[in-house]
Write a protein that holds these residues in place. Structure first.
Motif, PDB file in Angstrom:
ATOM      1  N   GLY A 181       0.789  -1.228   0.000  1.00 22.35           N
ATOM      2  CA  GLY A 181       0.000   0.000   0.000  1.00 22.35           C
ATOM      3  C   GLY A 181       0.816   1.271   0.000  1.00 22.35           C
ATOM      4  N   LYS A 182       1.706   1.410   0.972  1.00 24.85           N
ATOM      5  CA  LYS A 182       2.477   2.645   1.128  1.00 24.85           C
ATOM      6  C   LYS A 182       3.575   2.772   0.079  1.00 24.85           C
ATOM      7  CE  LYS A 182       3.663   6.339   3.633  1.00 24.85           C
ATOM      8  NZ  LYS A 182       2.745   7.478   3.872  1.00 24.85           N
ATOM      9  N   LEU A 183       4.355   1.720  -0.098  1.00 24.80           N
ATOM     10  CA  LEU A 183       5.483   1.776  -1.025  1.00 24.80           C
ATOM     11  C   LEU A 183       5.061   1.442  -2.451  1.00 24.80           C
ATOM     12  CD1 LEU A 183       8.179  -0.026   1.183  1.00 24.80           C
ATOM     13  CD2 LEU A 183       7.693   2.428   1.024  1.00 24.80           C
ATOM     14  N   LYS A 185       1.994   1.516  -3.629  1.00 25.20           N
ATOM     15  CA  LYS A 185       0.876   2.377  -4.064  1.00 25.20           C
ATOM     16  C   LYS A 185      -0.184   1.604  -4.858  1.00 25.20           C
ATOM     17  CE  LYS A 185       3.817   6.483  -4.120  1.00 25.20           C
ATOM     18  NZ  LYS A 185       3.479   6.804  -2.729  1.00 25.20           N
ATOM     19  N   ALA A 186      -0.586   0.466  -4.326  1.00 25.06           N
ATOM     20  CA  ALA A 186      -1.634  -0.321  -4.973  1.00 25.06           C
ATOM     21  C   ALA A 186      -2.925   0.485  -4.995  1.00 25.06           C
ATOM     22  CB  ALA A 186      -1.848  -1.623  -4.213  1.00 25.06           C
ATOM     23  N   PRO A 187      -3.635   0.495  -6.095  1.00 23.38           N
ATOM     24  CA  PRO A 187      -4.880   1.275  -6.194  1.00 23.38           C
ATOM     25  C   PRO A 187      -5.920   0.838  -5.160  1.00 23.38           C
ATOM     26  CG  PRO A 187      -4.151   0.538  -8.362  1.00 23.38           C
ATOM     27  CD  PRO A 187      -3.304  -0.182  -7.354  1.00 23.38           C
ATOM     28  N   ALA A 188      -6.730   1.803  -4.710  1.00 25.01           N
ATOM     29  CA  ALA A 188      -7.800   1.484  -3.768  1.00 25.01           C
ATOM     30  C   ALA A 188      -8.699   0.403  -4.351  1.00 25.01           C
ATOM     31  CB  ALA A 188      -8.607   2.737  -3.455  1.00 25.01           C
ATOM     32  N   GLY A 189      -9.104  -0.527  -3.493  1.00 27.64           N
ATOM     33  CA  GLY A 189      -9.959  -1.614  -3.935  1.00 27.64           C
ATOM     34  C   GLY A 189      -9.220  -2.812  -4.498  1.00 27.64           C
ATOM     35  N   SER A 190      -7.902  -2.717  -4.591  1.00 28.01           N
ATOM     36  CA  SER A 190      -7.117  -3.826  -5.151  1.00 28.01           C
ATOM     37  C   SER A 190      -7.214  -5.073  -4.280  1.00 28.01           C
ATOM     38  CB  SER A 190      -5.643  -3.435  -5.281  1.00 28.01           C
ATOM     39  OG  SER A 190      -5.458  -2.414  -6.222  1.00 28.01           O
ATOM     40  N   TYR A 205      -2.248 -12.992   0.573  1.00 32.66           N
ATOM     41  CA  TYR A 205      -3.260 -12.092   0.032  1.00 32.66           C
ATOM     42  C   TYR A 205      -3.221 -10.738   0.746  1.00 32.66           C
ATOM     43  CZ  TYR A 205      -5.055 -16.545  -1.714  1.00 32.66           C
ATOM     44  OH  TYR A 205      -5.177 -17.772  -2.313  1.00 32.66           O
ATOM     45  N   VAL A 206      -3.397  -9.676  -0.028  1.00 35.23           N
ATOM     46  CA  VAL A 206      -3.453  -8.325   0.520  1.00 35.23           C
ATOM     47  C   VAL A 206      -4.678  -7.632  -0.052  1.00 35.23           C
ATOM     48  CG1 VAL A 206      -2.295  -6.097   0.753  1.00 35.23           C
ATOM     49  CG2 VAL A 206      -0.937  -8.212   0.718  1.00 35.23           C
ATOM     50  N   ALA A 207      -5.518  -7.090   0.836  1.00 34.06           N
ATOM     51  CA  ALA A 207      -6.687  -6.320   0.419  1.00 34.06           C
ATOM     52  C   ALA A 207      -6.413  -4.850   0.679  1.00 34.06           C
ATOM     53  CB  ALA A 207      -7.926  -6.784   1.185  1.00 34.06           C
ATOM     54  N   VAL A 208      -6.742  -3.996  -0.284  1.00 35.59           N
ATOM     55  CA  VAL A 208      -6.496  -2.562  -0.157  1.00 35.59           C
ATOM     56  C   VAL A 208      -7.831  -1.845  -0.017  1.00 35.59           C
ATOM     57  CG1 VAL A 208      -5.364  -0.535  -1.141  1.00 35.59           C
ATOM     58  CG2 VAL A 208      -4.463  -2.829  -1.614  1.00 35.59           C
ATOM     59  N   ASP A 209      -8.173  -1.525   1.226  1.00 37.29           N
ATOM     60  CA  ASP A 209      -9.411  -0.794   1.535  1.00 37.29           C
ATOM     61  C   ASP A 209      -9.047   0.321   2.496  1.00 37.29           C
ATOM     62  OD1 ASP A 209     -11.359  -2.421   0.099  1.00 37.29           O
ATOM     63  OD2 ASP A 209     -10.937  -3.974   1.585  1.00 37.29           O
ATOM     64  N   GLY A 210      -8.715   1.484   1.956  1.00 33.64           N
ATOM     65  CA  GLY A 210      -8.207   2.560   2.805  1.00 33.64           C
ATOM     66  C   GLY A 210      -6.741   2.332   3.091  1.00 33.64           C
ATOM     67  N   ARG A 211      -6.431   1.231   3.726  1.00 41.76           N
ATOM     68  CA  ARG A 211      -5.044   0.813   3.906  1.00 41.76           C
ATOM     69  C   ARG A 211      -4.914  -0.632   3.448  1.00 41.76           C
ATOM     70  NH1 ARG A 211      -3.356   0.679  10.103  1.00 41.76           N
ATOM     71  NH2 ARG A 211      -1.519  -0.221   9.109  1.00 41.76           N
TER      72      ARG A 211
END
Length: 270
Positions: A181-183, A185-190, A205-211
């Motif tokens: 997320g931080k480094l 920069k995966a798009p929101a919702g990824s 697995y990584v979910a991107v929801d806000g963080r």
């Protein structure tokens, strides 16, 4: 086996493996450059010894060196580590190995004697406040990574999986959300899936929801896929190599542009 028992056993086992790895090396091999800028195998071992000495209550001796003048020192933790490294730089391989055995032996005794209260007590670690047990998990991860550094330097790879690999990967993956997320920069919702192959096969697995957060399973379709060898994954996360050197070894799927950016920005260790 409790988490405490697993971590103590894993850390002591890691020291044993490092000792066996270092024992047959000659002086020239000890001076082989590692993947860590500015550090040889000798310096890597000095760093491990210094950190364990700190945990025994010792402080690095004054060396007269200003570590901030060194190009590879990027922060205060790095500067602190460098004082230990500099203090041992002129020691022979035999002296270093003997000191490694002595210091890790004392630390093994201290770990074995630690009560549950001491294990769970608040402690300052390299990433901020944690518990003493949490810090020891980080110590296992650090020594595990440095075993890889030494093996790469002296060309003595290993492929088998062990319990300490599981614990090392567990600590590594705890920070993967930050990397994605931080480094990265995966798009929101990824919805990101890492497929690791080779010695340590698994899916992460990584979910991107806000963080970005590491999750047990994705709640929707995978939007970004990254498939690569498990040891290459470890090296990338540890900043030991760069993805652009291994383009033919990393398979990207879904949003390929975002996947490539994540793969290129996995390095998060201090």
């Amino acid at each position: 086996m409790s988490d405490k028992q697993a971590i103590v056993s894993g850390l002591i086992d890691e020291w044993r493996v490092l000792e066996e790895l270092l024992e047959p090396l000659d002086e020239e091999q000890w001076l082989t450059p590692s993947a860590l800028p500015g550090w040889t195998v000798h310096d890597v071992v000095a760093h491990i010894i210094g950190t364990e000495l700190m945990l025994l209550g010792e402080q690095p001796p004054h060396t007269g060196l200003d570590p901030h003048t060194l190009a590879h020192v990027r922060n205060e933790i790095g500067a602190f580590n460098e004082q230990w490294v500099e203090s041992m730089r002129r020691d022979s391989a035999s002296t270093m190995l003997a000191r490694f055995k002595e210091v890790t032996g004392k630390r093994a005794q201290a770990l074995a004697a630690a009560t549950d209260e001491e294990w769970n007590a608040p402690a300052m670690g390299p990433l901020g406040m944690t518990t003493y047990g949490g810090f020891m998990h980080i110590r296992l991860f650090d020594c595990w990574m440095h075993e890889l550094d030494i093996r790469d330097a002296v060309d003595q790879p290993r492929t088998e999986a062990t319990d300490r690999d599981r614990l090392g990967m567990q600590q590594l993956c705890a920070s993967l959300g930050y990397a994605v997320g931080k480094l990265g920069k995966a798009p929101a919702g990824s919805r990101v899936a890492f497929e690791l192959t080779g010695a340590l096969p698994q899916r992460i697995y990584v979910a991107v929801d806000g963080r970005a957060t590491v999750v047990d399973a994705l709640d929707g379709p995978e939007t970004i896929g990254i498939r690569l060898d498990s040891w290459l994954f470890v090296r990338l996360c540890g900043g030991r190599t760069k993805a652009d050197r291994h383009l033919d070894e990393v398979e990207l799927s879904g949003d390929v542009k975002a996947a490539k950016h994540i793969a290129e920005h996995l390095a998060f260790t201090i």
